[in-house]
Write a protein that holds these residues in place. Structure first.
Motif, PDB file in Angstrom:
ATOM      1  N   TRP A 139      46.500  28.349  49.573  1.00 38.29           N
ATOM      2  CA  TRP A 139      47.945  28.140  49.606  1.00 38.29           C
ATOM      3  C   TRP A 139      48.540  28.668  48.309  1.00 38.29           C
ATOM      4  O   TRP A 139      48.232  28.168  47.227  1.00 38.29           O
ATOM      5  N   VAL A 140      49.341  29.706  48.433  1.00 40.40           N
ATOM      6  CA  VAL A 140      49.935  30.306  47.239  1.00 40.40           C
ATOM      7  C   VAL A 140      51.389  29.875  47.137  1.00 40.40           C
ATOM      8  O   VAL A 140      52.233  30.305  47.928  1.00 40.40           O
ATOM      9  N   ASP A 141      51.636  29.021  46.181  1.00 40.71           N
ATOM     10  CA  ASP A 141      52.981  28.515  45.940  1.00 40.71           C
ATOM     11  C   ASP A 141      53.699  29.456  44.992  1.00 40.71           C
ATOM     12  O   ASP A 141      53.062  30.209  44.273  1.00 40.71           O
ATOM     13  N   GLY A 142      54.996  29.356  44.977  1.00 33.02           N
ATOM     14  CA  GLY A 142      55.751  30.158  44.018  1.00 33.02           C
ATOM     15  C   GLY A 142      55.689  31.625  44.384  1.00 33.02           C
ATOM     16  O   GLY A 142      54.870  32.041  45.196  1.00 33.02           O
ATOM     17  N   VAL A 143      56.547  32.391  43.806  1.00 33.33           N
ATOM     18  CA  VAL A 143      56.596  33.811  44.124  1.00 33.33           C
ATOM     19  C   VAL A 143      56.278  34.574  42.844  1.00 33.33           C
ATOM     20  O   VAL A 143      56.775  34.226  41.769  1.00 33.33           O
ATOM     21  N   ALA A 144      55.424  35.586  42.981  1.00 33.31           N
ATOM     22  CA  ALA A 144      55.019  36.358  41.808  1.00 33.31           C
ATOM     23  C   ALA A 144      56.242  36.957  41.122  1.00 33.31           C
ATOM     24  O   ALA A 144      57.120  37.512  41.780  1.00 33.31           O
ATOM     25  N   GLY A 145      56.292  36.849  39.820  1.00 36.16           N
ATOM     26  CA  GLY A 145      57.430  37.363  39.063  1.00 36.16           C
ATOM     27  C   GLY A 145      57.368  38.880  38.886  1.00 36.16           C
ATOM     28  O   GLY A 145      56.428  39.543  39.332  1.00 36.16           O
ATOM     29  N   ARG A 146      58.349  39.398  38.222  1.00 37.28           N
ATOM     30  CA  ARG A 146      58.446  40.820  37.923  1.00 37.28           C
ATOM     31  C   ARG A 146      57.170  41.309  37.235  1.00 37.28           C
ATOM     32  O   ARG A 146      56.657  40.662  36.320  1.00 37.28           O
ATOM     33  N   GLY A 147      56.630  42.415  37.700  1.00 36.29           N
ATOM     34  CA  GLY A 147      55.436  42.964  37.074  1.00 36.29           C
ATOM     35  C   GLY A 147      54.136  42.286  37.496  1.00 36.29           C
ATOM     36  O   GLY A 147      53.065  42.677  37.067  1.00 36.29           O
ATOM     37  N   VAL A 148      54.249  41.252  38.328  1.00 34.78           N
ATOM     38  CA  VAL A 148      53.059  40.554  38.814  1.00 34.78           C
ATOM     39  C   VAL A 148      52.968  40.825  40.319  1.00 34.78           C
ATOM     40  O   VAL A 148      53.978  40.787  41.009  1.00 34.78           O
ATOM     41  N   SER A 149      51.751  41.142  40.808  1.00 33.90           N
ATOM     42  CA  SER A 149      51.651  41.625  42.180  1.00 33.90           C
ATOM     43  C   SER A 149      50.558  40.909  42.960  1.00 33.90           C
ATOM     44  O   SER A 149      49.867  40.019  42.438  1.00 33.90           O
ATOM     45  N   ALA A 150      50.387  41.358  44.195  1.00 31.62           N
ATOM     46  CA  ALA A 150      49.350  40.830  45.079  1.00 31.62           C
ATOM     47  C   ALA A 150      47.977  40.900  44.414  1.00 31.62           C
ATOM     48  O   ALA A 150      47.159  39.996  44.537  1.00 31.62           O
ATOM     49  N   LYS A 151      47.734  41.984  43.685  1.00 31.19           N
ATOM     50  CA  LYS A 151      46.435  42.162  43.030  1.00 31.19           C
ATOM     51  C   LYS A 151      46.184  41.049  42.016  1.00 31.19           C
ATOM     52  O   LYS A 151      45.072  40.514  41.921  1.00 31.19           O
ATOM     53  N   ASP A 152      47.241  40.675  41.297  1.00 26.50           N
ATOM     54  CA  ASP A 152      47.082  39.613  40.300  1.00 26.50           C
ATOM     55  C   ASP A 152      46.810  38.272  40.979  1.00 26.50           C
ATOM     56  O   ASP A 152      46.031  37.468  40.481  1.00 26.50           O
ATOM     57  N   ILE A 153      47.456  38.062  42.120  1.00 27.37           N
ATOM     58  CA  ILE A 153      47.226  36.815  42.865  1.00 27.37           C
ATOM     59  C   ILE A 153      45.757  36.723  43.265  1.00 27.37           C
ATOM     60  O   ILE A 153      45.095  35.708  43.044  1.00 27.37           O
ATOM     61  N   VAL A 154      45.236  37.800  43.832  1.00 23.98           N
ATOM     62  CA  VAL A 154      43.868  37.714  44.352  1.00 23.98           C
ATOM     63  C   VAL A 154      42.838  37.695  43.221  1.00 23.98           C
ATOM     64  O   VAL A 154      41.840  36.982  43.282  1.00 23.98           O
ATOM     65  N   LEU A 155      43.114  38.424  42.136  1.00 25.37           N
ATOM     66  CA  LEU A 155      42.189  38.357  40.991  1.00 25.37           C
ATOM     67  C   LEU A 155      42.167  36.944  40.389  1.00 25.37           C
ATOM     68  O   LEU A 155      41.114  36.413  40.065  1.00 25.37           O
ATOM     69  N   ALA A 156      43.345  36.350  40.295  1.00 28.58           N
ATOM     70  CA  ALA A 156      43.412  34.993  39.746  1.00 28.58           C
ATOM     71  C   ALA A 156      42.663  34.021  40.655  1.00 28.58           C
ATOM     72  O   ALA A 156      41.971  33.114  40.192  1.00 28.58           O
ATOM     73  N   LEU A 157      42.794  34.216  41.952  1.00 28.86           N
ATOM     74  CA  LEU A 157      42.077  33.355  42.896  1.00 28.86           C
ATOM     75  C   LEU A 157      40.565  33.469  42.694  1.00 28.86           C
ATOM     76  O   LEU A 157      39.845  32.467  42.647  1.00 28.86           O
ATOM     77  N   ILE A 158      40.087  34.710  42.570  1.00 31.64           N
ATOM     78  CA  ILE A 158      38.641  34.917  42.400  1.00 31.64           C
ATOM     79  C   ILE A 158      38.189  34.315  41.068  1.00 31.64           C
ATOM     80  O   ILE A 158      37.121  33.714  40.976  1.00 31.64           O
ATOM     81  N   GLY A 159      39.030  34.446  40.056  1.00 33.57           N
ATOM     82  CA  GLY A 159      38.720  33.816  38.777  1.00 33.57           C
ATOM     83  C   GLY A 159      38.577  32.313  38.936  1.00 33.57           C
ATOM     84  O   GLY A 159      37.746  31.674  38.295  1.00 33.57           O
ATOM     85  N   LYS A 160      39.388  31.766  39.830  1.00 31.01           N
ATOM     86  CA  LYS A 160      39.393  30.319  40.009  1.00 31.01           C
ATOM     87  C   LYS A 160      38.202  29.815  40.834  1.00 31.01           C
ATOM     88  O   LYS A 160      37.533  28.864  40.445  1.00 31.01           O
ATOM     89  N   ILE A 161      37.937  30.476  41.969  1.00 30.44           N
ATOM     90  CA  ILE A 161      36.882  29.938  42.852  1.00 30.44           C
ATOM     91  C   ILE A 161      35.542  30.648  42.676  1.00 30.44           C
ATOM     92  O   ILE A 161      34.531  30.184  43.181  1.00 30.44           O
ATOM     93  N   GLY A 162      35.539  31.779  41.987  1.00 30.45           N
ATOM     94  CA  GLY A 162      34.287  32.511  41.761  1.00 30.45           C
ATOM     95  C   GLY A 162      33.954  33.443  42.908  1.00 30.45           C
ATOM     96  O   GLY A 162      34.487  33.300  44.019  1.00 30.45           O
ATOM     97  N   THR A 163      33.056  34.384  42.656  1.00 34.80           N
ATOM     98  CA  THR A 163      32.740  35.387  43.683  1.00 34.80           C
ATOM     99  C   THR A 163      31.937  34.793  44.828  1.00 34.80           C
ATOM    100  O   THR A 163      31.782  35.424  45.864  1.00 34.80           O
ATOM    101  N   ALA A 164      31.403  33.594  44.646  1.00 32.39           N
ATOM    102  CA  ALA A 164      30.696  32.950  45.759  1.00 32.39           C
ATOM    103  C   ALA A 164      31.529  31.813  46.330  1.00 32.39           C
ATOM    104  O   ALA A 164      31.106  31.139  47.267  1.00 32.39           O
ATOM    105  N   GLY A 165      32.732  31.618  45.784  1.00 34.93           N
ATOM    106  CA  GLY A 165      33.566  30.486  46.187  1.00 34.93           C
ATOM    107  C   GLY A 165      33.921  30.469  47.662  1.00 34.93           C
ATOM    108  O   GLY A 165      34.110  29.415  48.260  1.00 34.93           O
ATOM    109  N   GLY A 166      34.008  31.654  48.249  1.00 33.92           N
ATOM    110  CA  GLY A 166      34.383  31.731  49.659  1.00 33.92           C
ATOM    111  C   GLY A 166      33.190  31.927  50.591  1.00 33.92           C
ATOM    112  O   GLY A 166      33.372  32.132  51.793  1.00 33.92           O
ATOM    113  N   ASN A 167      31.978  31.844  50.054  1.00 38.36           N
ATOM    114  CA  ASN A 167      30.768  32.029  50.887  1.00 38.36           C
ATOM    115  C   ASN A 167      30.790  31.096  52.093  1.00 38.36           C
ATOM    116  O   ASN A 167      30.927  29.890  51.943  1.00 38.36           O
TER     117      ASN A 167
END
Ligand code: SF4
Lengths: 469, 212
Positions: free
Chosen positions: A171-199
């Protein structure tokens, strides 16, 4: 009826039968094919004397091995050429709904080509011998990356054997600000749950932060679901989905379109549907992200710094960080903005669509690539993206700023062609994997958004693109 | 596919997590249109000191003396011990092909990436998920005693250590049946040919736009 998740709906709609242990036979609507993972499958089919089940499900293109310049010379690497010619011969002999061979105006990266031609439609099961097939989930598809044995299995039976995954709601709350994109959302997610987080999970991306994204942005997010360990990731249908598809080549037309849209509108998780796991992220507070290591989970914001191995208590993890820093040639505690780069790559199935190129061009317009940057490469995701960008004059902006404007393909995302890093070179890359050697033996990859890659090309180091736009 | 019933073999410990498919078989080797011959290039960048390309004579390339697979004591290993998230990255079946071609019959790890895990079963390479505690002790044992072997008993779903200690493991019933019998998935699926055809005709009526 019980409230169902979108995953459950997509699953139910494709199950032909189920074994006692839950292994199901799923019907496959769309089979995307490229040159690297298909030759052994076609060969296996031939050896067994089997025919493809439904060739009109096949959309094929050559992307991994194709060069991005000197097209008039053809493919000079004989091994690559043989693989591409093998695809030509296989598709010629069995047929396909569509084939975009090397140098075709619509050739490109398979995950860019499918959606832009309307060959990826909501509610489909989509498979391809490529892990980034999760990209197509942006259209509320159940899109699986498969191995070559499965490519052969789908060719022969139009089915895939699958066990149901658990479901994860991101669940992605809030809207990415200027200069922040979909890529940043997904990288931040992976940083949070780890590369095995979604196994073992199928991830549904939802919430205002996802709704606010264009289809291009949603594809970027779903594309990297695999980097979070999930084989499939998807987004529910809404107006954005439907308006993207209208009038695309293989999208339905007339009455069928209306009928299809009515069905597509049902492709959302029901109110009250239960997920096995939920992860929340606030896009509103995100900084542009930059990876510092050799796994996409090794990531931090642009204001951050490279960590030290001793920051991690788990000894395996700590040793992994030490090895990554050694490979990356980075000293602990180095601020991200002090990391200088040698090359820039804007491309790949994560970030090579028209929106990505517009954003990058917007950052560099009227500015110049830093002297210290040896090469800044722009590789559009497909011939259609390239033509569109040229119609908008983006190519001129890139060239004027000292970037190279190339033909479409996977290119330096995996460096199977001539576009690669030399040992020790450091690259700001919009692709999806920063594994050791991914962009060339000894090469050092930092994953970023197109805006951040463009900014890095101008500064010669990582900088906060929010200061430039 | 080869049958897998019971296997006893030498164990080699690869003590790294997140071993990705690029590491298992670098991309330059994916240009092959064959299914075999990847073994000499398994873990190419870690195994050799030079840069490998298809067509090289691998026997004369300089080896990395520190890489575990190159140590004398692990020559002939058939069971690979690994850490978490083994096989992450691409869907390339070339990765399990390379491990199998090298001589591995099984990989034991704390966790596997989904697609890699799935691909292994398709070719009869057995991936076994094992708890961190058991793995730690297996890593310890293999490092302590040269020539350490394990027996994998698929029928009974057991890892049998040489000291007699047994560790049970999980596996899907369907996958187990396929491995024990060496069944080919395609042949099995085609037993459902009629059902697939019926499903397809119904689908065509309900969602005709999928079939244009
Ligand atoms: S662009 Fe990169 S990740 Fe995408 S399909 Fe090509 S090689 Fe794979």
């Amino acid at each position: 009826m019980m409230a169902r998740t979108l995953y459950q709906k997509l699953w139910d709609d494709h199950v032909i039968c189920t074994e006692a242990d839950g292994t199901a036979l799923l019907y496959i609507d769309r089979h995307l094919v490229h040159e690297v993972t298909s030759p052994q499958a076609f060969e296996g089919l031939k050896i067994a004397g089997r025919k493809p089940w439904r060739v009109s499900s096949i959309v094929a293109t050559a992307d991994h091995n194709t060069p991005t310049q000197y097209w008039e010379q053809g493919i000079t690497d004989p091994v690559s050429r043989q693989q591409v010619e093998t695809l030509d011969a296989n598709i010629r002999s069995v047929g396909a709904l569509a084939y975009f061979p090397f140098r075709d105006p619509r050739q490109g990266i398979v995950h860019v080509v499918g959606p832009e031609n309307g060959a990826t439609l909501p509610g489909m099961t989509v498979v391809c011998g490529d892990s980034h097939t999760s990209t197509h989930g942006a259209f509320a598809c159940l899109a699986h990356g498969i191995g070559t044995s499965e490519v052969e299995h789908v060719l022969a039976t139009q089915c895939l054997l699958q066990k149901k995954s658990r479901t994860m709601l991101v669940w992605v709350d809030g809207v990415a600000g200027r200069g922040v994109s979909a890529k940043d959302i997904v990288l931040a997610l992976i940083g949070k749950i780890g590369t095995a987080g979604g196994n073992g999970y199928a991830i549904e991306f939802a919430g205002p932060g996802i709704r606010a994204l264009s289809m291009e942005g949603r594809m970027t997010v779903c594309n990297m679901a695999i980097e979070a360990g999930a084989r499939v990731g998807f987004v529910a249908v809404d107006d954005t989905t439907i308006s993207y598809l209208r009038n695309r080549t293989f999208a339905p037309k007339g009455d069928t379109w209306d009928k299809a849209v009515t069905y597509w509108r049902t492709l959302v998780s029901d109110e009250g549907a239960c997920f096995d796991s939920t992860v929340c992220l606030d896009a509103g507070v995100l900084q542009p992200q930059v990876t510092w290591g050799t796994s996409p989970e090794m990531v931090t914001g642009i204001d951050g710094a490279v960590p030290a191995p001793e920051d991690f208590s788990d000894p395996v993890k700590s040793e992994g960080v030490a090895r990554a820093l050694n490979y990356m040639g980075l000293v602990p505690r180095t601020p991200i903005t002090q990391i200088a780069i040698d090359k820039v790559f804007i491309g790949s199935c994560t970030n090579s669509r028209i929106e990505d190129l517009r954003i990058a061009a917007g950052v560099i317009k009227g500015r110049q690539r830093a002297e210290s940057v040896k090469l800044a490469l722009v590789v559009p995701g497909s011939g259609l993206v390239k033509a569109q960008a040229e119609a908008e004059g983006l190519d001129k902006i890139f060239i004027a700023a000292g970037f190279e404007w190339r033909h479409p393909g996977c290119s330096m995302c995996l460096a199977m062609n001539d576009d690669r890093l030399s040992p020790g070179e450091r690259c700001a890359s919009t692709s999806n994997r920063n594994f050791e050697g991914r962009q060339g033996g000894g090469g050092r990859t930092h994953l970023v958004s197109p805006a951040m890659a463009a900014a890095a090309a101008l500064a010669g180091r990582f900088v906060d693109v929010r200061d430039l736009v | 596919m080869d049958r897998f019933v019971k296997h006893t073999g030498l164990v080699v410990p690869l003590d790294r997590s997140n071993v990705d498919t690029d590491a298992i078989i670098p991309k330059q080797f994916l240009k092959s249109i064959k299914r075999s011959g990847f073994g000499p290039n398994a873990f190419d960048e870690w195994r050799y000191m030079d840069h490998g390309e298809p067509g090289m004579d691998n026997s004369s390339r300089p080896r990395n003396p520190n890489f575990v697979l190159n140590l004398d004591r692990y020559q002939g290993a058939t069971i690979l011990l690994a850490r978490a998230n083994f096989g992450c990255g691409s869907s390339r079946e070339h990765a399990p092909w390379a491990l199998q071609d090298y001589g591995f019959k099984a990989v034991i790890a704390e966790s596997f990436a989904d697609i890699f895990f799935n691909n292994c079963f398709k070719i009869g390479l057995l991936p076994i998920v094992c708890s961190k505690a058991e793995l730690n002790s297996l890593f310890g044992l293999t490092e302590q005693s040269t020539g350490y072997t394990l027996t994998i008993d698929l029928e009974n779903q057991l890892l049998v250590r040489s000291d007699g200690h047994v560790v049970p493991f999980d596996i899907d019933a369907f996958r187990k049946k396929c491995l024990l019998n060496g069944w080919d998935d395609i042949g099995l699926t085609l037993l459902h040919e009629q059902e697939i055809r019926e499903f397809e005709s119904k689908r065509k009526l309900r969602q005709p736009w999928l079939f244009s």
